[in-house]
Design a protein around this motif. Sequence first.
Motif: not given
Length: 275
Positions: A182-186
Amino acid sequence: MTYCVAVKLNAGMVFLSDSRTNAGLDQISTFRKMIVYEKPGDRFMCLLSAGNLSVSQSVREILQVEQLEDVDGGEPITIWNARSMFDAARVLGAAVRHVYERDGDSLQRAGVEFNVSMIFGGQIQGEGMRLFQVYSAGNFIEATSETPFFQVGESKYGKPVLDRVITPETPLDEAAKCVLVSMDSTLKSNLSVGLPLDLVVYEANQLQSDKITCIDHENPYFRMLHNTWGQKLREVFDSIEHPTWDGSHTDVPLLSTGPHCQPLRKITNAREKLI
């Protein structure tokens, strides 16, 4: 801006935050958004913050000394003696209101919005784990089995994978992987979110944690996850058939002929235009 996410599971809790703040294109800095309050064997609490940095830093400092009157006439309630996470969240809400009463008017006169969003969760001996999202007014809501995670900051880019994966039954390690994706996508989609990251994994009923880490550009697991996630997304995308307008080569044509799904369409010809 920032991105913070926390997940409450049957097996424990996961907290993750980035550390980038910006006040314009040339005012980019690194400030930690996570702080852990821990008394091993008695309580474990984690606070994540987003919004105006001066407000969130003030709230964090005041929280350590903020007190609420005990309705039963006992000693004032602090985060260190609160008998429940609900009471600890009340102390946090009081700290937010304290900062607003002190700085709200002056910030407004300067044209600065009093803006802070926080996620606060953990466990106190004698009760189960609890997770709260706290707003600028000091009010808060609690996570449920239907809503087992909270996000603050730039939440839209990382939400889809959480919606598809996270349930209360999700194992802790799987949840940690999910919030990192989720953080990587952000990070991929928004330049106002950046490394390093702070990650905490808390096992239920332990009242302490040794799974606390800071993740930077050199972290081998996060680099592997970033590369693998991008590669696997491309492979899945390539494995899906291209849209086809008839059924000659596929059982799933894109063109619908059903009576309940027809586009609104107005067709004129050259003759009609001359009349």
